[in-house]
Design a protein around this motif. Structure first.
Motif, PDB file in Angstrom:
ATOM      1  N   PRO A  28       0.896  -1.166  -0.081  1.00  0.00           N
ATOM      2  CA  PRO A  28      -0.028   0.041  -0.194  1.00  0.00           C
ATOM      3  C   PRO A  28       1.012   1.218  -0.038  1.00  0.00           C
ATOM      4  O   PRO A  28       1.909   1.310   0.640  1.00  0.00           O
ATOM      5  N   GLY A  29       0.507   2.145  -0.654  1.00  0.00           N
ATOM      6  CA  GLY A  29       1.195   3.503  -0.830  1.00  0.00           C
ATOM      7  C   GLY A  29       2.558   3.512  -1.654  1.00  0.00           C
ATOM      8  O   GLY A  29       3.145   4.330  -1.789  1.00  0.00           O
ATOM      9  N   ARG A  30       2.565   2.301  -2.215  1.00  0.00           N
ATOM     10  CA  ARG A  30       3.714   2.161  -3.304  1.00  0.00           C
ATOM     11  C   ARG A  30       3.336   2.153  -4.656  1.00  0.00           C
ATOM     12  O   ARG A  30       2.504   1.690  -4.853  1.00  0.00           O
ATOM     13  N   GLN A  31       4.210   2.600  -5.615  1.00  0.00           N
ATOM     14  CA  GLN A  31       4.211   2.093  -6.960  1.00  0.00           C
ATOM     15  C   GLN A  31       5.709   1.565  -7.608  1.00  0.00           C
ATOM     16  O   GLN A  31       6.439   2.326  -7.480  1.00  0.00           O
ATOM     17  N   VAL A  32       5.472   0.426  -8.084  1.00  0.00           N
ATOM     18  CA  VAL A  32       6.597  -0.314  -8.479  1.00  0.00           C
ATOM     19  C   VAL A  32       6.448  -0.107 -10.034  1.00  0.00           C
ATOM     20  O   VAL A  32       5.618  -0.496 -10.587  1.00  0.00           O
ATOM     21  N   THR A  33       7.761  -0.048 -10.619  1.00  0.00           N
ATOM     22  CA  THR A  33       7.700   0.454 -12.245  1.00  0.00           C
ATOM     23  C   THR A  33       8.817  -0.533 -12.559  1.00  0.00           C
ATOM     24  O   THR A  33      10.004  -0.206 -12.050  1.00  0.00           O
ATOM     25  N   ILE A  34       8.666  -1.441 -13.493  1.00  0.00           N
ATOM     26  CA  ILE A  34       9.860  -2.203 -14.031  1.00  0.00           C
ATOM     27  C   ILE A  34      10.189  -1.911 -15.486  1.00  0.00           C
ATOM     28  O   ILE A  34       9.387  -1.467 -16.216  1.00  0.00           O
ATOM     29  N   LEU A  35      11.356  -1.392 -15.594  1.00  0.00           N
ATOM     30  CA  LEU A  35      11.847  -1.272 -16.793  1.00  0.00           C
ATOM     31  C   LEU A  35      12.713  -2.254 -17.590  1.00  0.00           C
ATOM     32  O   LEU A  35      13.556  -2.537 -16.898  1.00  0.00           O
TER      33      LEU A  35
END
Length: 417
Positions: A28-35
């Motif tokens: 919660p309260g996080r955003q993970v972005t995979i490049l």
């Protein structure tokens, strides 16, 4: 309560290490972005093992049972050594000890990768699903500001940046402050994956000796060459890795080697001329014969700088002799999740750096020792010379597999100090 502005986590690399980091860091309260640099979030066609220290994390800590069921993994029940007459000369059971808390699992890499991807993107898991951006090749990284610049010129910022971009890591150079050359280890490897139905039809003598559907890893050695073999997908396929000295290969040691480099069948047959004809007949059944040069790295001077941390092969590339490469990446990811577990708002740079420092303190000595032991395990048994590794193989198996998780390990190490 979680902040309205999410804790931004950027994971560079969409392979097994990167997906594990995304799973561990979701919340919660996080955003993970995979490049991911390629245009497809996919894995190469080969098999892979997860040791009990990693399979326990996936199944029990991350509760990936539903996804792993679809990955069609096999429990590896033993390690068998054969001579070139096809006689088994040694057998080591690998059924898990109670204290290991998990099994040695064999997967097709593509199946495991899909399972991890499904977990990273699963809307029913804690926190928002990871965002995957393909065709996003990172050209550079500013560790202090937490920004990566893509080849397109776009800048992407994160409160934490995880460098999971493999043995040819771009982020590693940014963290260490210089270009790190990978080290040729004196070995190259052929790789092939064959349907067991083909082997049973066309190579019956091989199947009588090796029994390729049985859930075990087999090795055959002669002089400076060895074969490491085992099934996956519930015995439907059989994987063979052939290790040979570099001088046996038509490879340029200065070029990056890939999983899809093409091997020369005639040269492989000549290299393995001391092996039985029924073994060499198997090589002829391969539709795709790959080869690559085995390289690793010496322990790095640093794994973290500013907002960036390296994991997996970017931090500690190692040879496959212990089967711990992927498993150590899983441990790295579990440590990330553990040391950021209580963060549900955007952390200060001081908090980020302190957590990253503690992760490295927890992971560095252990991963570096396994890295050294994996290199030592590739040397011929007759080679003279001392090694920094003092444990026996049985002791090292216990060391590898009784890992209790990052927080407990860190507490033990801190108490010793």
């Amino acid at each position: 309560m979680p902040s309205a502005v999410p804790f931004q986590i950027v994971v560079v690399g969409g392979g097994i290490a990167g997906l594990c980091a995304a799973i561990a860091l979701r919340g919660p309260g996080r955003q993970v972005t995979i490049l991911e640099q390629s245009r497809l979030l996919s894995e190469i066609g080969a098999t892979i093992s997860l040791q009990p220290n990693a399979s326990r994390i996936l199944a029990k800590e991350w509760k990936l049972g539903a996804q792993l069921d679809k990955a069609d993994g096999m429990v590896d029940e033993g390690f068998r050594i054969f001579n070139v007459e096809g006689k088994m000369v040694n057998s080591v059971p690998l059924l898990s000890k109670t204290e290991y808390g998990g099994d040695r699992m064999m997967y097709h890499r593509q199946d495991l990768h899909k399972a991890l991807q499904a977990a990273a993107l699963d809307p029913d898991r804690s926190g928002p699903p990871a965002i995957v951006r393909t065709a996003s090749r990172v050209a550079s990284c500013d560790c202090a500001t937490g920004s990566v610049t893509l080849e397109s010129g776009e800048e992407i910022y994160g409160d934490v940046i995880v460098g999971a971009d493999g043995i040819h890591s771009v982020l590693r150079d940014a963290v260490v402050g210089e270009h790190i050359n990978t080290i040729p280890t004196g070995l190259s490897a052929y790789r092939m994956v064959l349907p067991n139905s083909v082997l049973e039809q066309k190579c019956p003598t091989f199947c009588e000796h090796i029994k390729p559907r049985e859930p075990a890893t087999s090795m055959m050695m002669a002089h400076s060459c060895r074969l490491i073999m085992g099934p996956a997908r519930q015995g439907d396929i059989f994987s063979i890795v052939g290790l040979v000295p570099d001088e046996k290969m038509n490879e340029d040691a200065n070029q990056k080697q890939s999983w899809v480099s093409r091997g020369d069948l005639d040269k492989m047959l000549d290299t393995y001329r001391d092996f039985p004809e029924w073994m060499r007949d198997v090589f002829k059944q391969a539709d795709d014969l790959g080869l690559w040069q085995l390289r690793d790295t010496d322990p790095l001077s640093a794994w973290t700088k500013g907002r960036v941390i390296l994991i997996g092969d970017a931090a500690h590339a190692m040879l496959p002799t212990q089967g711990q490469g992927a498993s150590q990446a899983v441990e790295d990811a579990e440590a990330l999740g553990a040391f950021f577990a209580d963060v549900d708002t955007v952390p200060s740079v001081e908090r980020v750096q302190q957590s990253l420092k503690e992760i490295v303190e927890c992971r560095y000595e252990r991963a570096s020792l396994i890295q050294k032991y994996s290199r030592d395990g590739a040397k011929p048994a007759t080679e003279k010379g001392s090694t920094e590794v003092k444990m026996s193989p049985a002791d090292f198996m216990d060391y590898n597999c009784t890992y209790p998780g990052a927080k407990t390990w860190f507490a033990r190490q801190t108490a010793k100090a």
